[in-house]
Design an enzyme around this catalytic site. Structure first.
Site, mmCIF file in Angstrom:
data_model
loop_
_atom_site.group_PDB
_atom_site.id
_atom_site.type_symbol
_atom_site.label_atom_id
_atom_site.label_comp_id
_atom_site.label_asym_id
_atom_site.label_seq_id
_atom_site.Cartn_x
_atom_site.Cartn_y
_atom_site.Cartn_z
ATOM 1 C CB VAL A 65 -1.161 0.075 1.235
ATOM 2 C CG1 VAL A 65 -2.124 -1.186 0.983
ATOM 3 C CG2 VAL A 65 -0.325 -0.057 2.404
ATOM 4 C CE LYS A 75 -4.515 -5.648 1.233
ATOM 5 N NZ LYS A 75 -3.127 -6.480 0.506
#
Length: 119
Positions: free
Chosen positions: A72, A98
């Site tokens: 990420v 996420k």
């Protein structure tokens, strides 16, 4: 500096370090604070004088379908660079979540700021 906000934009992306993650799309939530001066846009009621959040959202949706990442952190950096380059954004704060990545957490993610903040 004024801010254009996009809160928890849902994105579908191939993202993750595990082999099974590299074969599926996962849901990410993106929140953006985009620094800009909205005075002229407000005065003239002119979309062309501000950041078009619909165009930004559509571009990010397309970007997610075109690319995949393991981290990420990498994804957040690339999105920040894309926004600054393609939309001329001088400063931004980006939060990328996420959901479901860790069983006992609502989400994991990162928050970054890039550019020069002008007050």
């Amino acid at each position: 500096m004024d801010m254009v906000l996009i809160e928890e934009l849902a994105l579908e992306a191939v993202i993750g370090v595990y082999e099974w993650e590299k074969r599926i799309h996962q849901r990410l939530l993106l929140t953006l604070e985009l620094g800009c001066d909205i005075a002229r846009a407000a005065q003239d009621d002119d979309l062309g004088a501000t950041l078009d959040y619909a165009a930004i959202s559509q571009r990010l949706q397309a970007y997610c379908l075109e690319h995949q990442f393991e981290l990420v952190e990498t994804f957040a950096e690339r999105i920040a660079a894309l926004l600054r380059e393609e939309f001329g954004i001088a400063w931004l704060r980006l939060t990328l979540k996420k959901p479901g990545a860790v069983a006992d957490a609502a989400f994991v993610g990162v928050r970054i700021e890039r550019g020069e903040y002008r007050s």
